[in-house]
Design an enzyme around this catalytic site. Structure first.
Site, short mmCIF file in Angstrom:
data_model
loop_
_atom_site.label_atom_id
_atom_site.label_comp_id
_atom_site.label_asym_id
_atom_site.label_seq_id
_atom_site.Cartn_x
_atom_site.Cartn_y
_atom_site.Cartn_z
CB CYS A 105 -0.99 -0.03 1.15
SG CYS A 105 -2.29 1.21 0.93
CG HIS A 207 -3.89 -2.95 3.37
ND1 HIS A 207 -2.97 -2.58 4.33
CD2 HIS A 207 -4.20 -1.83 2.70
CE1 HIS A 207 -2.77 -1.28 4.26
NE2 HIS A 207 -3.50 -0.80 3.27
CD GLU A 209 -1.89 -5.54 5.89
OE1 GLU A 209 -1.48 -5.82 4.75
OE2 GLU A 209 -2.47 -4.47 6.17
#
Ligand code: MN
Length: 236
Positions: A105, A207, A209
């Site tokens: 990002c 994202h 994660e």
């Protein structure tokens, strides 16, 4: 083999604390790496950098528009000169040193700006609102990604399309020289790039994660950077 993976943190918050969502740490650990938090503001980055086997440049607020020659936009938020300075420095180093690096990002935007690229400062101005890249006021939202064939990203994810969690305000406008676009959203927003100069650099706009614990496609990205770190360290 212990593989030290630097993970950049957010800048100081209102209470002077450096913070980072734990999902980044969990994903690096699942991949077998040892995460080392890197708060911005270090004056001995070179010494630290030599110890790292890999790096994750994490998400966060917008880069100061002046860093890419823009006068700014009234939606730009959470600008942190201390963090910009540290991460732009690291972003230059990872290419010249070929450090295995995963830029997520804001991290991808930092890489692009550090190497001479620019950003769209407010996605709806350029791309409309056909696809939401974040939910109001500032929350993640899912959208589909299309990965280009014959890219390293395609080899890592093993999929040509998948749904990611998107949570970004800005996007790459002018791509830095020696980088290649390897994934887009359906509205044409650049969602991933690769470097011709560092084959161990993975840059994504979404994202991973946030869903890596449940979604093997997203975890594979963290696995890949730790595998690259191992490959580089063992000199294979
Ligand atoms: Mn997006």
């Amino acid at each position: 083999m212990s593989l030290l993976i630097g993970v950049t943190t957010y800048g100081r918050n209102e209470d002077g604390k450096f913070e980072l969502p734990g999902e980044y740490i969990d994903a690096v650990r699942r991949a077998g790496g040892v995460p080392v938090l890197l708060p911005p503001g270090d004056t001995q980055h070179d010494a630290l950098f030599k110890q790292l086997d890999g790096l994750v440049l994490t998400g966060g607020g917008d880069i100061a528009p002046g860093e890419y020659g823009s006068p700014g936009h009234d939606t730009v938020y959470l600008v942190d000169p201390e963090r910009d300075a540290s991460e732009l420095y690291l972003a230059r180093k990872v290419v010249e040193s070929q450090l295995p690096t995963f830029a997520i990002c804001r991290g991808m935007q930092v890489i692009n700006v550090a190497h001479g690229g620019t950003l769209h400062e407010h996605i709806p101005t350029e791309f409309g609102d056909r696809i939401a890249h974040r939910a109001p006021p500032r929350r993640p939202t899912p959208h589909e990604i299309t990965v280009k064939p014959a890219s390293r990203l395609r080899d890592i994810t093993r999929e040509s399309t998948f749904v990611c969690q998107s949570w970004h305000h800005q996007a790459i406008d002018t791509l830095a020289p020696s980088f290649t676009v390897v994934a887009e959203a359906a509205d044409g927003v650049i969602e991933a790039v690769e470097s011709d100069l560092n084959p161990w650099l993975i840059c994504v706009q979404w994202h991973p994660e946030l869903t890596a614990a449940e979604d093997p496609i997203q975890q594979r990205l963290f696995d890949a950077v730790v595998a690259y770190a191992k490959e580089k360290k063992s000199g294979v």
